[in-house]
Design an enzyme around this catalytic site. Structure first.
Site, PDB file in Angstrom:
ATOM      1  N   SER A   1       0.818  -1.321   0.064  1.00 51.35           N
ATOM      2  CA  SER A   1      -0.094  -0.168   0.046  1.00 51.35           C
ATOM      3  C   SER A   1       0.932   1.237  -0.163  1.00 51.35           C
ATOM      4  O   SER A   1       0.241   2.268  -0.348  1.00 51.35           O
ATOM      5  CB  SER A   1      -0.923  -0.163   1.378  1.00 51.35           C
ATOM      6  OG  SER A   1      -0.398   0.248   2.295  1.00 51.35           O
TER       7      SER A   1
ATOM      8  N   LYS B   1       0.642   5.018   6.627  1.00 49.87           N
ATOM      9  CA  LYS B   1      -0.133   5.896   5.454  1.00 49.87           C
ATOM     10  C   LYS B   1       0.515   7.235   5.600  1.00 49.87           C
ATOM     11  O   LYS B   1       1.417   7.550   6.428  1.00 49.87           O
ATOM     12  CB  LYS B   1      -1.604   6.159   5.806  1.00 49.87           C
ATOM     13  CG  LYS B   1      -2.248   4.513   5.768  1.00 49.87           C
ATOM     14  CD  LYS B   1      -2.177   3.875   4.616  1.00 49.87           C
ATOM     15  CE  LYS B   1      -3.004   2.616   4.599  1.00 49.87           C
ATOM     16  NZ  LYS B   1      -2.855   1.516   3.292  1.00 49.87           N
TER      17      LYS B   1
END
Length: 276
Positions: A84, A155
């Site tokens: 990701s 993230k």
């Protein structure tokens, strides 16, 4: 009298045949079944054998305790299990998370790569599991030897409290407070987002996205969840500052200037309309 005196002086330990024979008899008597010097020597060897493994074990235990305290309060390694955050972070990377980055009044900024606990924002509260298994896993994860908890995520911060984050403008770009952001860190070939959104980040919350947008489950996927996909600042574990492993990728996590032109959100927390 003289003969007796000479014999008496010679007898105990003069090195004569009688003395030597007496010494040998004494040693033989304390042999395998005896309890004299041989037993003491065996006891000493046993003590040295015990200390030979006890000392390294104590040193090893002290090192583990030190590393766990270090990872709890200062720097914690995390294993990257997914794609990701490519190309910034790759599967199998072990990153070092600076847990002091926001400890003394600092707060996450746009562009920071952060690790956070997604409980309540990305995942629901889970009932407690086996405490022993959980403790062993936490210890291994704290040393970077196991994957992080399923509630831990890494993230990039795209919006902070008060920001208006929109995707996408007429040119297909993400905008923050009306200013287009040139996201050079996004995986080559990915669009800024395949999902349209227009949100205002509440105070003390973060809007986060992965760099591999087509492979990242991030704030966009939780728009309809409680909290709207926003991560509470107090759930941030720390900032990912270094890639420590593999050795060929040892480097600092590169900072970005993509948000330098973005103005602060106006008072009241409502960003300006996005550029068309």
């Amino acid at each position: 009298m003289d003969t007796e005196a000479q014999h008496t002086e010679r007898d105990p330990s003069s090195g004569t045949e009688d003395g030597s024979r007496s010494a040998r008899v004494s040693e033989d008597a304390q042999g395998p079944g005896g309890t004299g010097d041989t037993g003491s020597a065996e006891g000493a060897r046993a003590g040295r054998g015990a200390s030979s493994w006890r000392r390294p074990a104590l040193v090893g235990a002290a090192c583990v305790v030190f590393l766990m305290l270090l990872s709890h309060f200062v720097i914690q390694p995390f294993l990257i299990p997914s794609r990701s955050m490519e190309p910034t972070l790759q599967v199998g990377d072990r990153i070092l998370v600076n847990k002091l980055a926001y400890r003394f009044g600092g707060e996450p900024e746009r562009g920071d790569v952060v690790v956070f606990d997604g409980t309540g924002s990305f995942v629901r509260e889970q009932p407690p599991g086996n405490p022993v298994t959980g403790l062993l896993h936490d210890g291994a994860a704290a040393l970077g030897l196991a994957e992080p908890d399923e509630t831990d995520f890494v993230k990039r911060v795209v919006g902070v409290g008060g920001d208006r984050v929109v995707c996408c403008d007429a040119d297909g770009r993400l905008t923050v407070n009306g200013v287009p952001v040139q996201e050079w860190y996004v995986k080559l070939g990915d669009r800024p987002s395949g999902v349209a959104f227009d949100i205002v980040v509440p105070p003390d919350r973060l809007w986060v996205m992965g760099d591999h947008r087509s492979q990242s489950s991030d704030s966009r996927d939780h728009l309809g969840s409680p909290g709207g996909g926003m991560v509470p600042v107090d759930r941030v574990v720390g900032r990912a500052d270094w890639i420590a492993w593999p050795l060929g990728r040892w480097t600092a996590v590169q900072e970005t200037d993509a948000f330098d032109a973005v103005p602060d959100a106006p008072a009241g927390g409502h960003g300006t309309a996005p550029h068309g």
